[in-house]
Design a protein around this motif. Sequence first.
Motif, short mmCIF file in Angstrom:
data_model
loop_
_atom_site.label_atom_id
_atom_site.label_comp_id
_atom_site.label_asym_id
_atom_site.label_seq_id
_atom_site.Cartn_x
_atom_site.Cartn_y
_atom_site.Cartn_z
N PRO A 170 0.83 -1.21 0.00
CA PRO A 170 0.00 0.00 0.00
C PRO A 170 0.87 1.26 0.00
O PRO A 170 1.97 1.27 0.57
CB PRO A 170 -0.79 -0.12 1.31
CG PRO A 170 -0.73 -1.57 1.66
CD PRO A 170 0.58 -2.07 1.17
N ALA A 171 0.40 2.31 -0.62
CA ALA A 171 1.17 3.56 -0.70
C ALA A 171 1.53 4.08 0.70
O ALA A 171 2.60 4.63 0.90
CB ALA A 171 0.37 4.61 -1.46
N ALA A 172 0.64 3.86 1.68
CA ALA A 172 0.88 4.34 3.04
C ALA A 172 2.04 3.62 3.72
O ALA A 172 2.53 4.07 4.76
CB ALA A 172 -0.39 4.20 3.88
N TRP A 173 2.48 2.51 3.14
CA TRP A 173 3.56 1.73 3.73
C TRP A 173 4.93 2.09 3.14
O TRP A 173 5.90 1.40 3.38
CB TRP A 173 3.32 0.25 3.52
CG TRP A 173 2.17 -0.33 4.27
CD1 TRP A 173 1.15 0.35 4.87
CD2 TRP A 173 1.91 -1.71 4.48
NE1 TRP A 173 0.25 -0.53 5.44
CE2 TRP A 173 0.69 -1.80 5.21
CE3 TRP A 173 2.55 -2.89 4.12
CZ2 TRP A 173 0.14 -3.01 5.59
CZ3 TRP A 173 2.00 -4.10 4.50
CH2 TRP A 173 0.80 -4.16 5.23
N ALA A 174 5.02 3.15 2.37
CA ALA A 174 6.26 3.48 1.67
C ALA A 174 7.45 3.53 2.62
O ALA A 174 8.53 3.00 2.32
CB ALA A 174 6.12 4.80 0.93
N ASP A 175 7.29 4.13 3.81
CA ASP A 175 8.40 4.25 4.75
C ASP A 175 8.82 2.89 5.33
O ASP A 175 9.96 2.72 5.77
CB ASP A 175 8.03 5.19 5.90
CG ASP A 175 7.89 6.63 5.44
OD1 ASP A 175 8.43 6.95 4.36
OD2 ASP A 175 7.23 7.43 6.14
N ARG A 176 7.88 1.94 5.32
CA ARG A 176 8.18 0.61 5.86
C ARG A 176 8.78 -0.30 4.79
O ARG A 176 9.29 -1.38 5.12
CB ARG A 176 6.90 -0.03 6.41
CG ARG A 176 6.21 0.80 7.46
CD ARG A 176 4.81 0.27 7.77
NE ARG A 176 4.85 -1.02 8.44
CZ ARG A 176 3.76 -1.74 8.72
NH1 ARG A 176 2.55 -1.29 8.38
NH2 ARG A 176 3.88 -2.91 9.34
N ILE A 177 8.70 0.13 3.52
CA ILE A 177 9.13 -0.71 2.40
C ILE A 177 10.44 -0.25 1.80
O ILE A 177 11.33 -1.07 1.50
CB ILE A 177 8.02 -0.73 1.31
CG1 ILE A 177 6.76 -1.41 1.83
CG2 ILE A 177 8.53 -1.42 0.05
CD1 ILE A 177 5.59 -1.33 0.89
N LYS A 178 10.59 1.04 1.60
CA LYS A 178 11.76 1.57 0.89
C LYS A 178 13.05 1.36 1.70
O LYS A 178 13.14 1.71 2.87
CB LYS A 178 11.58 3.06 0.61
CG LYS A 178 10.39 3.39 -0.29
CD LYS A 178 10.59 2.86 -1.71
CE LYS A 178 9.45 3.29 -2.63
NZ LYS A 178 9.63 2.82 -4.02
N GLY A 179 14.04 0.77 1.02
CA GLY A 179 15.37 0.63 1.59
C GLY A 179 15.52 -0.41 2.68
O GLY A 179 16.56 -0.45 3.34
N VAL A 180 14.54 -1.27 2.87
CA VAL A 180 14.63 -2.28 3.93
C VAL A 180 15.05 -3.63 3.35
O VAL A 180 15.03 -3.86 2.14
CB VAL A 180 13.30 -2.42 4.70
CG1 VAL A 180 12.88 -1.07 5.27
CG2 VAL A 180 12.19 -2.97 3.79
N SER A 181 15.42 -4.55 4.23
CA SER A 181 15.89 -5.88 3.82
C SER A 181 14.73 -6.82 3.52
O SER A 181 13.57 -6.53 3.85
CB SER A 181 16.72 -6.49 4.94
OG SER A 181 15.89 -6.76 6.07
N TRP A 182 15.06 -7.96 2.91
CA TRP A 182 14.05 -8.98 2.66
C TRP A 182 13.46 -9.47 3.98
O TRP A 182 12.26 -9.74 4.07
CB TRP A 182 14.65 -10.14 1.89
CG TRP A 182 13.79 -11.38 1.92
CD1 TRP A 182 14.08 -12.58 2.50
CD2 TRP A 182 12.47 -11.54 1.38
NE1 TRP A 182 13.04 -13.46 2.35
CE2 TRP A 182 12.04 -12.85 1.67
CE3 TRP A 182 11.61 -10.69 0.68
CZ2 TRP A 182 10.80 -13.33 1.28
CZ3 TRP A 182 10.36 -11.17 0.29
CH2 TRP A 182 9.97 -12.48 0.59
N HIS A 183 14.27 -9.57 5.02
CA HIS A 183 13.77 -10.02 6.31
C HIS A 183 12.67 -9.10 6.82
O HIS A 183 11.63 -9.55 7.33
CB HIS A 183 14.92 -10.09 7.33
CG HIS A 183 14.54 -10.74 8.62
ND1 HIS A 183 13.91 -10.05 9.65
CD2 HIS A 183 14.68 -12.01 9.06
CE1 HIS A 183 13.69 -10.87 10.65
NE2 HIS A 183 14.15 -12.07 10.32
N ALA A 184 12.88 -7.79 6.64
CA ALA A 184 11.86 -6.83 7.09
C ALA A 184 10.61 -6.92 6.22
O ALA A 184 9.48 -6.83 6.72
CB ALA A 184 12.44 -5.42 7.05
#
Length: 294
Positions: A170-184
Motif C-alpha cells: 500500500p502507498a501508506a507503507w512506503a516508509d516501511r518498504i523503501k530501503g529495507v531488507s528482505w527479512h523486514a
Amino acid sequence: MEIYQLKTFVAVAEEAHLTRAAERLNTSQPAVSAHIKALEETLGTALFHRTPKGMVLTDEGKVLKASAEAILEATRAMELQAQKLRRELTGDLRIGLNSDPSGLKVAPFATWLKNRHPGVHLSYHQSISGKILLDLKAGVIDGGFYYGSCPHHEISGLFLKEIDLVIAGPAAWADRIKGVSWHAIASLPWVGFPPHCPYNEALTPLMQHGGIRPGTAMLSDNESTISTMVQSGIGLSIMLRDEALKAEESGTLAVWDGEDLTLPLSFGYAKKRKNEPVIQAALEGIAEVFRKSG
C-alpha cells in the motif's frame, strides 16, 4: 453409438464427476447423464458405479475406456488428414489467457490469424496459469499462456520472454518498504498465493537467500484481486513490474526497491497435438507477434 457419447464417457471417467465433466464439455449435467445412460444401453453394460463421492468406473468400464480413447484418437487422425487435404485451414482455436490481454499480444495475434488463416475461429478465455495447464491436459483449451515452470509432462511450452515482477505494498507503507531488507519485507502482512500459483516460484530465490517465508493475511491467485487487496492496505504481494510502477506513480502503491524478480512466460499446448495444423499455426503466430514486439 455416437462420437459425442464416447467423448462424454471419457470426460466423466477422467473427472470422476458428472458436474465437472459437464463444465469441461460445456454442456449440462442432465445431458452428460443422458449420454452415459444411452451408451450403457447401447453397449449392454454398466460403465460406472454411482457413489456419493462421484463416478467410479466399473471393471467393464475400465476396459471400454481404452477402446473409446482409441476410437476418438482415430477420429481425430481422420479429421487431421482431412485438414491437410483442404487448401484452407479451418477449425477452432481456444486460448487461455493468464494475464492482461494487451501484454499477451491478443490483438496482434488475432489480426495475424485472420490474415493467414481466416477459416480458424479464435476464442480467448481468461484464467490463471495453474488452471490453464490443467485445461490443456483435459483438452478444454487448445493453447494457453502460463508463468513459471510446467509440472505436467503432457504439456510442452514455447518460451516467449521473461516477465519482470516486483514486491509492492500500500502507498501508506512506503516508509516501511523503501530501503529495507528482505527479512523486514517478509515480516509484514502479505496477500499470499495458493501452492499452485507460479508467484511462489518467483519468491523461491529470496526465501532460499533469506531463510524466511512471508506470513499471509489472505490468499489470491488473481492479478486484479491481488492489486485491489494490496491497494486497500491488506498487505504486500508480487505484481507485474510495469503495472506496479504505474500505480506507484499515481500514488496508490509503493514498490520495494530490493531484489528484482522474474518468471518465464510461455505458451503451452498438449505434446500429443504438436503436429496438428491448428496448433502449428498458433505456435507460428504467437512466436511471430512476440518476436516483433521485442
